[in-house]
Write a protein that holds these residues in place. Structure first.
Motif, PDB file in Angstrom:
ATOM      1  N   PHE A  85       1.886   8.512  -1.914  1.00 33.71           N
ATOM      2  CA  PHE A  85       1.962   9.143  -3.238  1.00 33.71           C
ATOM      3  C   PHE A  85       0.825   8.565  -4.075  1.00 33.71           C
ATOM      4  CE2 PHE A  85       6.135   9.816  -1.541  1.00 33.71           C
ATOM      5  CZ  PHE A  85       6.578  10.991  -2.113  1.00 33.71           C
ATOM      6  N   TRP A  86      -0.053   9.422  -4.564  1.00 39.89           N
ATOM      7  CA  TRP A  86      -1.284   8.975  -5.209  1.00 39.89           C
ATOM      8  C   TRP A  86      -1.680   9.929  -6.339  1.00 39.89           C
ATOM      9  CZ3 TRP A  86      -6.031  11.695  -5.149  1.00 39.89           C
ATOM     10  CH2 TRP A  86      -5.966  12.940  -4.521  1.00 39.89           C
ATOM     11  N   ALA A  87      -2.732   9.546  -7.082  1.00 43.12           N
ATOM     12  CA  ALA A  87      -3.339  10.405  -8.110  1.00 43.12           C
ATOM     13  C   ALA A  87      -4.836  10.120  -8.142  1.00 43.12           C
ATOM     14  CB  ALA A  87      -2.728  10.146  -9.474  1.00 43.12           C
ATOM     15  N   ALA A  88      -5.615  11.120  -8.477  1.00 42.53           N
ATOM     16  CA  ALA A  88      -7.076  11.007  -8.477  1.00 42.53           C
ATOM     17  C   ALA A  88      -7.580   9.955  -9.472  1.00 42.53           C
ATOM     18  CB  ALA A  88      -7.704  12.363  -8.780  1.00 42.53           C
ATOM     19  N   TRP A  89      -6.875   9.766 -10.582  1.00 53.75           N
ATOM     20  CA  TRP A  89      -7.320   8.837 -11.630  1.00 53.75           C
ATOM     21  C   TRP A  89      -6.928   7.391 -11.359  1.00 53.75           C
ATOM     22  CZ3 TRP A  89      -2.908   6.569 -13.157  1.00 53.75           C
ATOM     23  CH2 TRP A  89      -1.728   7.303 -13.038  1.00 53.75           C
ATOM     24  N   CYS A  90      -6.164   7.152 -10.317  1.00 54.28           N
ATOM     25  CA  CYS A  90      -5.604   5.826 -10.013  1.00 54.28           C
ATOM     26  C   CYS A  90      -6.569   5.010  -9.157  1.00 54.28           C
ATOM     27  CB  CYS A  90      -4.260   6.027  -9.301  1.00 54.28           C
ATOM     28  SG  CYS A  90      -3.609   4.593  -8.460  1.00 54.28           S
ATOM     29  N   ARG A  91      -7.103   3.918  -9.727  1.00 50.77           N
ATOM     30  CA  ARG A  91      -8.077   3.081  -9.003  1.00 50.77           C
ATOM     31  C   ARG A  91      -7.492   2.473  -7.725  1.00 50.77           C
ATOM     32  NH1 ARG A  91     -13.057   3.588  -9.345  1.00 50.77           N
ATOM     33  NH2 ARG A  91     -13.563   1.406  -9.274  1.00 50.77           N
ATOM     34  N   PRO A  92      -6.300   1.867  -7.765  1.00 53.99           N
ATOM     35  CA  PRO A  92      -5.735   1.351  -6.518  1.00 53.99           C
ATOM     36  C   PRO A  92      -5.535   2.454  -5.468  1.00 53.99           C
ATOM     37  CG  PRO A  92      -4.595   0.394  -8.389  1.00 53.99           C
ATOM     38  CD  PRO A  92      -5.488   1.481  -8.924  1.00 53.99           C
TER      39      PRO A  92
ATOM     40  N   LEU B  22      -6.853   2.603  -1.612  1.00 50.33           N
ATOM     41  CA  LEU B  22      -5.975   2.812  -0.466  1.00 50.33           C
ATOM     42  C   LEU B  22      -6.362   4.057   0.334  1.00 50.33           C
ATOM     43  CD1 LEU B  22      -3.442   1.739   0.993  1.00 50.33           C
ATOM     44  CD2 LEU B  22      -2.078   3.260  -0.460  1.00 50.33           C
ATOM     45  N   GLY B  23      -6.956   5.038  -0.314  1.00 49.52           N
ATOM     46  CA  GLY B  23      -7.287   6.315   0.334  1.00 49.52           C
ATOM     47  C   GLY B  23      -8.010   6.183   1.668  1.00 49.52           C
ATOM     48  N   PRO B  24      -9.145   5.461   1.722  1.00 47.89           N
ATOM     49  CA  PRO B  24      -9.865   5.328   2.996  1.00 47.89           C
ATOM     50  C   PRO B  24      -9.056   4.592   4.068  1.00 47.89           C
ATOM     51  CG  PRO B  24     -11.253   4.648   1.147  1.00 47.89           C
ATOM     52  CD  PRO B  24      -9.867   4.872   0.612  1.00 47.89           C
ATOM     53  N   ILE B  25      -8.197   3.680   3.665  1.00 44.82           N
ATOM     54  CA  ILE B  25      -7.337   2.957   4.611  1.00 44.82           C
ATOM     55  C   ILE B  25      -6.354   3.940   5.241  1.00 44.82           C
ATOM     56  CG2 ILE B  25      -5.558   1.167   4.807  1.00 44.82           C
ATOM     57  CD1 ILE B  25      -7.036  -0.261   2.428  1.00 44.82           C
TER      58      ILE B  25
ATOM     59  N   VAL C  51      14.046   7.992   4.383  1.00 46.10           N
ATOM     60  CA  VAL C  51      13.123   6.926   3.988  1.00 46.10           C
ATOM     61  C   VAL C  51      13.623   5.624   4.608  1.00 46.10           C
ATOM     62  CG1 VAL C  51      12.161   5.610   2.065  1.00 46.10           C
ATOM     63  CG2 VAL C  51      12.542   8.064   1.807  1.00 46.10           C
ATOM     64  N   VAL C  52      12.760   4.979   5.407  1.00 50.33           N
ATOM     65  CA  VAL C  52      13.143   3.714   6.044  1.00 50.33           C
ATOM     66  C   VAL C  52      12.349   2.529   5.494  1.00 50.33           C
ATOM     67  CG1 VAL C  52      13.970   4.796   8.166  1.00 50.33           C
ATOM     68  CG2 VAL C  52      11.568   4.078   7.994  1.00 50.33           C
ATOM     69  N   ASN C  53      11.295   2.829   4.723  1.00 52.29           N
ATOM     70  CA  ASN C  53      10.490   1.755   4.148  1.00 52.29           C
ATOM     71  C   ASN C  53       9.747   2.284   2.929  1.00 52.29           C
ATOM     72  OD1 ASN C  53       9.168  -0.680   3.780  1.00 52.29           O
ATOM     73  ND2 ASN C  53       8.524  -0.849   5.917  1.00 52.29           N
ATOM     74  N   SER C  54       9.536   1.416   1.963  1.00 54.64           N
ATOM     75  CA  SER C  54       8.808   1.758   0.747  1.00 54.64           C
ATOM     76  C   SER C  54       7.829   0.626   0.443  1.00 54.64           C
ATOM     77  CB  SER C  54       9.793   1.935  -0.403  1.00 54.64           C
ATOM     78  OG  SER C  54       9.108   2.146  -1.608  1.00 54.64           O
ATOM     79  N   ILE C  55       6.575   0.968   0.241  1.00 54.31           N
ATOM     80  CA  ILE C  55       5.537  -0.024  -0.013  1.00 54.31           C
ATOM     81  C   ILE C  55       4.799   0.384  -1.282  1.00 54.31           C
ATOM     82  CG2 ILE C  55       3.415  -1.062   0.874  1.00 54.31           C
ATOM     83  CD1 ILE C  55       4.493  -0.166   3.712  1.00 54.31           C
ATOM     84  N   ILE C  56       4.732  -0.533  -2.236  1.00 59.91           N
ATOM     85  CA  ILE C  56       4.037  -0.242  -3.492  1.00 59.91           C
ATOM     86  C   ILE C  56       2.754  -1.057  -3.543  1.00 59.91           C
ATOM     87  CG2 ILE C  56       4.166  -0.363  -6.010  1.00 59.91           C
ATOM     88  CD1 ILE C  56       7.208   0.008  -5.716  1.00 59.91           C
ATOM     89  N   GLY C  57       1.654  -0.389  -3.900  1.00 60.82           N
ATOM     90  CA  GLY C  57       0.375  -1.073  -4.032  1.00 60.82           C
ATOM     91  C   GLY C  57      -0.498  -0.934  -2.803  1.00 60.82           C
ATOM     92  N   VAL C  58      -1.689  -1.503  -2.892  1.00 59.26           N
ATOM     93  CA  VAL C  58      -2.664  -1.428  -1.811  1.00 59.26           C
ATOM     94  C   VAL C  58      -2.270  -2.418  -0.720  1.00 59.26           C
ATOM     95  CG1 VAL C  58      -5.096  -1.699  -1.188  1.00 59.26           C
ATOM     96  CG2 VAL C  58      -4.477  -0.749  -3.425  1.00 59.26           C
ATOM     97  N   ARG C  59      -2.281  -1.945   0.520  1.00 62.34           N
ATOM     98  CA  ARG C  59      -1.970  -2.780   1.678  1.00 62.34           C
ATOM     99  C   ARG C  59      -3.031  -2.561   2.751  1.00 62.34           C
ATOM    100  NH1 ARG C  59       1.563  -4.013  -1.529  1.00 62.34           N
ATOM    101  NH2 ARG C  59       3.577  -4.914  -1.023  1.00 62.34           N
ATOM    102  N   SER C  60      -3.072  -3.477   3.699  1.00 61.77           N
ATOM    103  CA  SER C  60      -4.034  -3.349   4.799  1.00 61.77           C
ATOM    104  C   SER C  60      -3.550  -2.279   5.777  1.00 61.77           C
ATOM    105  CB  SER C  60      -4.178  -4.684   5.538  1.00 61.77           C
ATOM    106  OG  SER C  60      -3.005  -4.953   6.284  1.00 61.77           O
ATOM    107  N   LYS C  61      -4.493  -1.808   6.579  1.00 58.02           N
ATOM    108  CA  LYS C  61      -4.160  -0.811   7.598  1.00 58.02           C
ATOM    109  C   LYS C  61      -3.139  -1.384   8.577  1.00 58.02           C
ATOM    110  CE  LYS C  61      -7.498   0.507  10.235  1.00 58.02           C
ATOM    111  NZ  LYS C  61      -8.600   1.215  10.912  1.00 58.02           N
ATOM    112  N   ASP C  62      -3.286  -2.657   8.938  1.00 58.14           N
ATOM    113  CA  ASP C  62      -2.342  -3.294   9.859  1.00 58.14           C
ATOM    114  C   ASP C  62      -0.926  -3.312   9.294  1.00 58.14           C
ATOM    115  OD1 ASP C  62      -4.289  -3.732  11.767  1.00 58.14           O
ATOM    116  OD2 ASP C  62      -4.639  -5.822  11.184  1.00 58.14           O
TER     117      ASP C  62
END
Length: 103
Positions: free
Chosen positions: A25-32, A36-39, A84-95
Motif C-alpha cells: 500500500f503506497w502513494a506517489a507523494w510518499c518518500r518512504p 520501497l518501490g524498487p525493492i 492477512v497473515v502478516n503486516s509490515i509498516i515502513g521500509v524493509r529489506s528485500k530479504d
C-alpha cells in the motif's frame, strides 16, 4: 513485475490467489514508499511463479486502504489463502519481505 490492484480485481488477484500475495500500500507523494518501490519490484521478479507481488495506490483506492485500516504508508500486507497473515509498516529489506512472504 508487480500487479496493480484495484477494488475491481482485488478479490480475484489477492483473495482467490493460490499463491501467497504481498500487497504494498503506497502513494506517489510518499518518500518512504518511493524508497520501497524498487525493492518490491526486484522481489516481484525473483518470486515470479512462486508468489504474487502487488501494489495498491491508496490515493486511487481509498476504499481498499480503509478496508484494511491502512494508517501509515508504506504498509505491506501478506495474504495466504485469502487472509492477512502478516503486516509490515515502513521500509524493509528485500530479504525481510521475502521471508515474510515465505518463499
Amino acid at each position: 513485475m508487480t500487479l496493480a490492484i484495484t477494488k475491481d480485481n482485488f478479490k480475484s488477484a489477492v483473495l482467490e490467489s493460490k499463491q501467497p500475495v504481498l500487497v504494498d500500500f503506497w502513494a506517489a507523494w510518499c518518500r518512504p514508499c518511493q524508497m520501497l518501490g524498487p525493492i518490491v519490484e526486484s522481489l516481484a521478479e525473483e518470486v515470479q511463479g512462486l508468489a504474487v507481488v502487488a501494489k495498491v495506490n491508496v490515493d486511487e483506492q481509498s476504499e481498499l486502504a480503509n478496508q484494511f485500516r491502512i494508517m501509515s504508508i508504506p504498509t505491506v500486507l501478506i495474504f495466504k489463502d485469502g487472509k492477512v497473515v502478516n503486516s509490515i509498516i515502513g521500509v524493509r529489506s528485500k530479504d525481510e519481505l521475502r521471508k515474510a512472504l515465505g518463499v
